[in-house]
Enzyme design. Sequence first.
Site, PDB file in Angstrom:
ATOM      1  N   ASP A  55      41.521 -21.861  -5.007  1.00 62.21           N
ATOM      2  CA  ASP A  55      40.717 -22.290  -6.142  1.00 62.21           C
ATOM      3  C   ASP A  55      39.285 -22.610  -5.719  1.00 62.21           C
ATOM      4  O   ASP A  55      38.965 -22.674  -4.524  1.00 62.21           O
ATOM      5  CB  ASP A  55      41.341 -23.529  -6.788  1.00 62.21           C
ATOM      6  CG  ASP A  55      42.653 -23.228  -7.492  1.00 62.21           C
ATOM      7  OD1 ASP A  55      42.858 -22.064  -7.877  1.00 62.21           O
ATOM      8  OD2 ASP A  55      43.467 -24.159  -7.656  1.00 62.21           O
ATOM      9  N   TYR A  90      49.327 -24.829   4.038  1.00 57.79           N
ATOM     10  CA  TYR A  90      48.080 -25.521   3.720  1.00 57.79           C
ATOM     11  C   TYR A  90      48.035 -26.832   4.505  1.00 57.79           C
ATOM     12  O   TYR A  90      49.059 -27.406   4.851  1.00 57.79           O
ATOM     13  CB  TYR A  90      48.011 -25.871   2.233  1.00 57.79           C
ATOM     14  CG  TYR A  90      47.641 -24.744   1.310  1.00 57.79           C
ATOM     15  CD1 TYR A  90      46.312 -24.533   0.918  1.00 57.79           C
ATOM     16  CD2 TYR A  90      48.614 -23.891   0.794  1.00 57.79           C
ATOM     17  CE1 TYR A  90      45.971 -23.507   0.049  1.00 57.79           C
ATOM     18  CE2 TYR A  90      48.281 -22.858  -0.077  1.00 57.79           C
ATOM     19  CZ  TYR A  90      46.957 -22.674  -0.447  1.00 57.79           C
ATOM     20  OH  TYR A  90      46.622 -21.655  -1.307  1.00 57.79           O
TER      21      TYR A  90
END
Length: 252
Positions: A55, A113
Amino acid sequence: MSESKRYFLDVSYKGTRYHGWQIQENAYTVQEALEAGLSTYFRNPISVMGSGRTDTGVHAYSQVCHFETDQDIDREKFLRAINGILPKDISINSIREVKTNAHARFSAKNRSYVYRMILQKSPFIEDYVWRHYFNPDIDRMNEAAKILLEHNDFECFSKIHTAVKHFRCEIKSAHWEQKDGELQFHITANRFLRGMVRAIVGTLVSVGLGKREPEEMHQIIESRNRENAGKSAPASGLFFSRVEYSEDIYLD
C-alpha cells in the site's frame, strides 16, 4: 531472434513517496518507476509482475517481480546500469533466470512482513517506523499474536470493498521482539489481504496497552467485522521483507 527468457528481480524500495506498488491512474507507483527504468535500459517496453502489492507508504526490503526479455543480460553490467537509472529510493539487488512458467506471485510459497516501532524520538528513522508514545507490553502482544495461528479467516483485518474471492490466509508465524532499540513484529503467511498487517499491528498494540485482553482476539477474528479490530498502524513502519519460492524454479 533470441528466445524470450524470464527473470526474477529482488527489489528494495522506500515507499514514502509512492502510492503503493501497483500501477494506477493519476498516481506514481513503484511498479511504474521500475517499468520505466527497465524499458529505458532494454530500449523496449518492459512490464513486471510483483509477488504482492504494498500500500501507499509501505516499504520493501525484498520484493520479487518477474519480467521477460529476448535480450542477453550481463548481470553485473545490468545491475550497475539499472541502479543508475532507477530513482534513488528503489534498488535492484539481484537478478536470476527462472523457468518460463515460474510466476513471482503464483509461485510464491510464503510472504513475510516486519513492522517497526520506536518509543523514543529519532529524526533519522522517522520515515521507517511508527513513533509510539507509550510502551506496550510485549508479552501480552505475543500472547494475542499466537491466537492468529489458530484461525484462517481474517476478514476482520481486511480493507473493505476489496476484490478477493475469500479472506482465508494460513499464518505460519507471528511474534514481537525487542531489537536494536525497537519493537518489531514479524509475520509470515501464504498470502495477505489488503491492509491486513497494519490492522493486526494496531489491534495487537491495543492489547499491549491494556485496552483489550489477549483472548479477545478470538472474538475479533470470528466476528469478521473490520470495525471490531483496532485502528491500522501507520504505513511508515511496515516492510515487505521476504518471499519464499521452491529452488527448482531457478535456472542458475
